[in-house]
Design a protein around this motif. Structure first.
Motif, mmCIF file in Angstrom:
data_model
loop_
_atom_site.group_PDB
_atom_site.id
_atom_site.type_symbol
_atom_site.label_atom_id
_atom_site.label_comp_id
_atom_site.label_asym_id
_atom_site.label_seq_id
_atom_site.Cartn_x
_atom_site.Cartn_y
_atom_site.Cartn_z
ATOM 1 N N ARG A 321 0.824 -1.201 0.000
ATOM 2 C CA ARG A 321 0.000 0.000 0.000
ATOM 3 C C ARG A 321 0.862 1.257 0.000
ATOM 4 N N ALA A 322 1.983 1.213 0.693
ATOM 5 C CA ALA A 322 2.879 2.375 0.709
ATOM 6 C C ALA A 322 3.436 2.655 -0.694
ATOM 7 N N VAL A 323 3.767 1.613 -1.425
ATOM 8 C CA VAL A 323 4.250 1.805 -2.796
ATOM 9 C C VAL A 323 3.148 2.425 -3.668
ATOM 10 N N ARG A 324 1.927 1.949 -3.517
ATOM 11 C CA ARG A 324 0.803 2.540 -4.262
ATOM 12 C C ARG A 324 0.588 3.998 -3.905
ATOM 13 N N ALA A 325 0.868 4.347 -2.640
ATOM 14 C CA ALA A 325 0.697 5.742 -2.209
ATOM 15 C C ALA A 325 1.881 6.620 -2.566
ATOM 16 N N GLY A 326 2.901 6.053 -3.195
ATOM 17 C CA GLY A 326 4.048 6.836 -3.601
ATOM 18 C C GLY A 326 5.071 7.064 -2.487
ATOM 19 N N ILE A 327 5.040 6.248 -1.446
ATOM 20 C CA ILE A 327 5.997 6.376 -0.345
ATOM 21 C C ILE A 327 7.218 5.518 -0.647
ATOM 22 N N THR A 328 8.370 6.157 -0.742
ATOM 23 C CA THR A 328 9.580 5.440 -1.155
ATOM 24 C C THR A 328 10.414 4.962 0.045
ATOM 25 N N ARG A 329 10.284 5.604 1.191
ATOM 26 C CA ARG A 329 11.088 5.212 2.343
ATOM 27 C C ARG A 329 10.564 3.884 2.919
ATOM 28 N N PRO A 330 11.439 3.084 3.522
ATOM 29 C CA PRO A 330 10.999 1.791 4.080
ATOM 30 C C PRO A 330 10.083 1.986 5.282
ATOM 31 N N ILE A 331 9.104 1.108 5.423
ATOM 32 C CA ILE A 331 8.149 1.142 6.528
ATOM 33 C C ILE A 331 8.348 -0.101 7.364
ATOM 34 N N SER A 332 8.449 0.094 8.678
ATOM 35 C CA SER A 332 8.640 -1.027 9.598
ATOM 36 C C SER A 332 7.855 -0.773 10.864
#
Length: 332
Positions: A321-332
């Protein structure tokens, strides 16, 4: 003859047979003499013993003294050693002790399931190390043994945090053995852990959080479920492990709160906002039934198999979902 019998050297003390396809008739007869079995073999020359012979042989070696009672030197060693345990036996012995320790953590201290899994993984690694050292009991483990284990962890490329967690698991394991009077002292009690660097958490910006929450809902039942899960996670501040283990009985949508089971089996009340409550109601109205397909489950957020989602699956979904939202930084 009976007069010629004398106690000879241990079985297999003379030489080993170079045969690879099984013992000969003479070797089988000699083996039987070595364990005091009546020499009643009557097979033709060149034939091989049956499978039943080796099964009987295993039982006899376990109960018979290992000394030759014949003047013939035993040319073939027994296939089972009585002096050294196999790695499987060592692992089985340590596994019982690890199971007792993990049970104590779960029952007496109320440790969470994720922590129990991490500790069991670390203790399994420690057990494998002891198995390679032919150590079958925690009693002979010394400080030198633990230093070698620490060096092995460092050579494996683990991070300092993982090494510190592994030492903490072993330290607690030996503390439990001391309380149970299985060992005298704790060889890990005064060992220093690797120094851990404290890092500031990396957070998303307000715009990135808004983009993540405002993603359009797809046509699949999983899309409605994922949207509701992310909204509840944001609105309540739950841990992922608490989110995926939520039950229907924990919800009170009419008042607007839920009951979360946290670490140490401690329960707390978390309020739900209007947006999160609407998303959950939409999920319950259609998507959950489509995922269950006439099955019954007490879990709130289910998969197509009717089970709860795993932590790994949730993090995979959130990163997608983060990739779809255009978020490039890693999520943890």
């Amino acid at each position: 003859p009976a007069a010629a019998k004398a106690v000879g050297p241990p079985c297999g003390a003379v030489h080993r047979s170079n045969r690879t396809r099984g013992p000969s008739v003479r070797q089988v007869a000699t083996r039987r003499a070595c364990v005091g079995e009546p020499n009643e073999i009557s097979v033709t020359s060149g034939s091989k013993p049956s499978l039943g012979y080796y099964r009987r042989r295993k039982k006899q070696v376990s109960s018979s003294p290992r000394e030759c009672v014949t003047d013939i030197a035993c040319p073939v060693p027994p296939p089972y050693s009585l002096e050294r345990r196999s790695p499987n036996d060592i692992s089985s012995r340590m596994k019982l002790l690890v199971d007792r320790y993990v049970t104590d953590l779960r029952v007496e201290r109320g440790v969470s399931t994720n922590t129990l899994e991490a500790y069991r993984h670390d203790l399994d690694t420690f057990t494998q190390f002891l198995s390679r050292q032919h150590i079958s009991d925690p009693a002979p483990v010394s400080r030198r043994t633990m230093q070698d284990y620490l060096a092995a962890l460092q050579r494996s490329g683990l991070s300092p945090a993982s090494i510190a967690r592994g030492l903490s698991a072993v330290r607690g394991f030996f503390a439990f053995q001391v309380r149970e009077r299985m060992v005298v002292g704790n060889p890990v009690a005064d060992m220093t852990q690797p120094r851990l660097w404290k890092r500031l958490p990396k957070t998303l910006t307000e715009r990135e959080v808004t983009d993540l929450l405002d993603l359009p809902v797809g046509p699949r039942a999983e899309d409605q479920r994922d949207t509701a899960m992310v909204e509840v996670l944001y609105a309540t501040g739950l841990r992922v492990s608490e989110l995926i283990t939520l039950r229907l009985a924990d919800l009170n949508l009419s008042v607007g709160y839920l009951l979360a089971m946290g670490k140490g089996a401690k329960q707390r009340v978390a309020p739900i906002g209007d947006t999160a409550r609407t998303k959950v109601e939409t999920y319950l109205a259609g998507a959950r039934g489509a995922l269950l397909k006439a099955r019954v489950s007490p879990v709130l957020f289910v998969t197509r198999r009717g089970a709860r989602m795993t932590r790994q699956a949730f993090w995979g979904m959130l990163r997608a979902r983060a990739v779809r939202a255009g978020i490039t930084r890693p999520i943890s």
